[in-house]
Design a protein around this motif. Structure first.
Motif, PDB file in Angstrom:
ATOM      1  N   TYR A  64       0.857  -1.189   0.000  1.00  0.00           N
ATOM      2  CA  TYR A  64       0.000   0.000   0.000  1.00  0.00           C
ATOM      3  C   TYR A  64       0.893   1.239   0.000  1.00  0.00           C
ATOM      4  N   LEU A  65       0.813   2.008  -1.079  1.00  0.00           N
ATOM      5  CA  LEU A  65       1.551   3.271  -1.154  1.00  0.00           C
ATOM      6  C   LEU A  65       0.702   4.360  -0.502  1.00  0.00           C
ATOM      7  N   CYS A  66       1.189   4.928   0.595  1.00  0.00           N
ATOM      8  CA  CYS A  66       0.388   5.895   1.361  1.00  0.00           C
ATOM      9  C   CYS A  66       1.118   7.218   1.523  1.00  0.00           C
ATOM     10  N   LEU A  67       1.929   7.582   0.516  1.00  0.00           N
ATOM     11  CA  LEU A  67       2.614   8.871   0.521  1.00  0.00           C
ATOM     12  C   LEU A  67       1.781   9.881  -0.260  1.00  0.00           C
ATOM     13  N   TYR A  68       2.314  11.088  -0.465  1.00  0.00           N
ATOM     14  CA  TYR A  68       1.662  12.042  -1.350  1.00  0.00           C
ATOM     15  C   TYR A  68       1.803  11.522  -2.792  1.00  0.00           C
ATOM     16  N   PRO A  69       1.000  12.035  -3.722  1.00  0.00           N
ATOM     17  CA  PRO A  69       1.000  11.484  -5.088  1.00  0.00           C
ATOM     18  C   PRO A  69       2.397  11.368  -5.723  1.00  0.00           C
ATOM     19  N   GLN A  70       3.127  12.483  -5.815  1.00  0.00           N
ATOM     20  CA  GLN A  70       4.414  12.431  -6.501  1.00  0.00           C
ATOM     21  C   GLN A  70       5.407  11.545  -5.743  1.00  0.00           C
ATOM     22  N   ALA A  71       5.321  11.554  -4.420  1.00  0.00           N
ATOM     23  CA  ALA A  71       6.224  10.736  -3.609  1.00  0.00           C
ATOM     24  C   ALA A  71       5.953   9.240  -3.823  1.00  0.00           C
ATOM     25  N   ASP A  72       4.686   8.872  -4.012  1.00  0.00           N
ATOM     26  CA  ASP A  72       4.347   7.475  -4.337  1.00  0.00           C
ATOM     27  C   ASP A  72       5.038   7.047  -5.626  1.00  0.00           C
ATOM     28  N   ILE A  73       4.922   7.906  -6.639  1.00  0.00           N
ATOM     29  CA  ILE A  73       5.512   7.609  -7.953  1.00  0.00           C
ATOM     30  C   ILE A  73       7.030   7.490  -7.811  1.00  0.00           C
ATOM     31  N   ASP A  74       7.619   8.440  -7.102  1.00  0.00           N
ATOM     32  CA  ASP A  74       9.078   8.412  -6.911  1.00  0.00           C
ATOM     33  C   ASP A  74       9.517   7.158  -6.161  1.00  0.00           C
ATOM     34  N   PHE A  75       8.729   6.748  -5.173  1.00  0.00           N
ATOM     35  CA  PHE A  75       9.088   5.553  -4.396  1.00  0.00           C
ATOM     36  C   PHE A  75       9.116   4.315  -5.300  1.00  0.00           C
ATOM     37  N   VAL A  76       8.096   4.174  -6.133  1.00  0.00           N
ATOM     38  CA  VAL A  76       8.026   2.991  -7.003  1.00  0.00           C
ATOM     39  C   VAL A  76       9.176   3.027  -8.018  1.00  0.00           C
ATOM     40  N   LYS A  77       9.418   4.209  -8.572  1.00  0.00           N
ATOM     41  CA  LYS A  77      10.558   4.360  -9.498  1.00  0.00           C
ATOM     42  C   LYS A  77      11.851   3.914  -8.838  1.00  0.00           C
ATOM     43  N   GLY A  78      12.052   4.312  -7.601  1.00  0.00           N
ATOM     44  CA  GLY A  78      13.285   4.030  -6.880  1.00  0.00           C
ATOM     45  C   GLY A  78      13.405   2.587  -6.406  1.00  0.00           C
ATOM     46  N   HIS A  79      12.303   1.827  -6.448  1.00  0.00           N
ATOM     47  CA  HIS A  79      12.328   0.443  -5.944  1.00  0.00           C
ATOM     48  C   HIS A  79      11.804  -0.525  -7.005  1.00  0.00           C
TER      49      HIS A  79
END
Lengths: 278, 278
Positions: A64-79
């Motif tokens: 479950y990605l529960c960050l702000y919108p752009q931070a969610d995208i950045d997290f997935v990109k980074g992992h």
């Protein structure tokens, strides 16, 4: 239900998901957050059993990605290489068009299933300290599947009911964002505009339920909501224009002392609520 | 406390006063209403012990006028000789400038004390069927004394606390009406304008607390509220203008994709709520 869950971002929604999984299911919950204090608090109260790492992402049944919108995208990109083809990735963002487009593209690149979602729950408070296991009781779980397979949607929906959600609707990102502009973003904009009246600071003793209700969500996290508003600016601008027009009509009827026009406008409000059975 | 009370108008507020007097005090309560069904219901549930007549008005310790503003004035005009010099007349109107001026003049002519008041309680429902003994629990009782003697104010205030009110403020008719334009009338105007969005009828499944709270009072009694709005049109027009301006600022920041400006506007909302400790 004994699954491996990873919650990325232990704010109000992520923290409440962690607490609900822990309280209502047998799932193992790992938490990821850049704030050590949030992780510590979540570990201390047992909302998560461990701090999540790449291995947890790899073995997770649902992330479950529960960050702000752009931070969610950045997290997935980074992992991107950390997700396995068996891991369902979902999010809880309050807007969907931009987020779903980016995460769907990343899920294709990374080879894992992604299904957008939006739990319709919240409070005017934020952060892990405001999170509660029962936050989702009876709430609506909006699924925005994009290209997610039916069994992925079904698993997320059943999981949501286990956590206390009372209903689920399925929609497209565009329809979601247009509805949310009205049901959620507009009341937040309104609440802030309302309390800006110079009268507000003196309201005590002169106010009751209608003040309390319309002003409640003015206690806003302005950084998160500004991002949500701007990611949905066409739909929100349209709703704001509609509201400004309807409010101006009422203003004119009042200023012009036009009782028939004013009664007709207010009656519209009552009839709509009656049609909704509210 | 064993006094003779007459309630004129057994709607939401009058009915709730009757029930609260019956439940929390030893007062004798007589009720007056032009609607036989309301009288019957009030007698049947014991909220009033009898239908009030001119003798009850004459022997009353306190008469609560609970009709619409103009109807209150007309009632007193039509029963001017029925009030004794020992009878305190008060009202519960949501606006005060016009009502207090007219009733103060009538009280001088009739030779009885009048003290304006406004119980800050209500719901989005109306009529006797919506009335409740506990409607006033913790609410604010606004006193608008005009020329009422101090002991009259004090009796009404103490009586209010007996009925469950939690606080009382004293003010002038003009200050009352300006505050109420913001705390009560504006949220009602807003709620009606809000639900007029074409999106509203489809909100189910896409909405949560913020929709529920801002839309609640759209279920309005348009005849009563149109009268209240128009009796207070200068103050309400000013509040509507302030709100339209603040809402337009938010609209511009969204439409222009101006994150700094938008965050600054929303932050104002949060800071005001924080200053209020809400």
């Amino acid at each position: 239900m004994k699954k491996n869950i990873v919650i990325v971002g232990l704010g109000l929604i992520g923290g409440s998901l962690a607490k609900a999984f822990t309280q209502y299911t047998d799932c193992r919950v790992a938490g990821i957050d850049t704030d050590p204090a949030a992780l510590e608090a979540a570990l201390a109260c047992g909302a998560v059993t461990k701090v999540g790492d790449d291995n947890d992402l790899r073995s997770a049944d649902i992330v479950y990605l529960c960050l702000y919108p752009q931070a969610d995208i950045d997290f997935v990109k980074g992992h991107l290489s950390a997700f396995s083809p068996h891991t369902i990735v979902t999010d809880v963002c309050g807007i969907k068009t931009e987020v779903c487009r980016a995460l769907t593209a990343l899920s294709k690149k990374g080879g894992f299933p992604y299904c957008g979602a939006h739990p319709m729950a919240g409070t005017e408070k934020h952060g892990f300290s405001a999170s509660r296991a029962d936050l989702f009781q009876g709430a609506s779980y909006i699924l925005v599947p994009c290209s997610a397979p039916a069994q992925v949607q079904e698993l997320l929906r059943q999981t949501a009911f286990t956590l206390g959600f009372g209903r689920s609707v399925t929609t497209t990102p565009e329809e979601h964002d247009q509805m949310i502009a009205f049901t959620s973003q507009l009341p937040h904009a309104l609440a802030c505009a309302y309390v800006m009246s110079p009268r507000c600071l003196g309201h005590r003793g002169f106010s009751a339920g209608s003040y309390r209700d319309v002003s409640r969500v003015a206690n806003i996290n302005e950084v998160m909501w500004a991002e949500l508003f701007l990611d949905n600016r066409a739909a929100l601008t349209a709703e704001l224009d509609t509201l400004l027009e309807n409010l101006s009509d009422i203003r004119s009827a009042v200023a012009e002392n036009d009782r028939n026009k004013l009664e007709a406008l207010l009656r519209q409000g009552r009839l709509i609520k009656e049609e909704l059975g509210e």
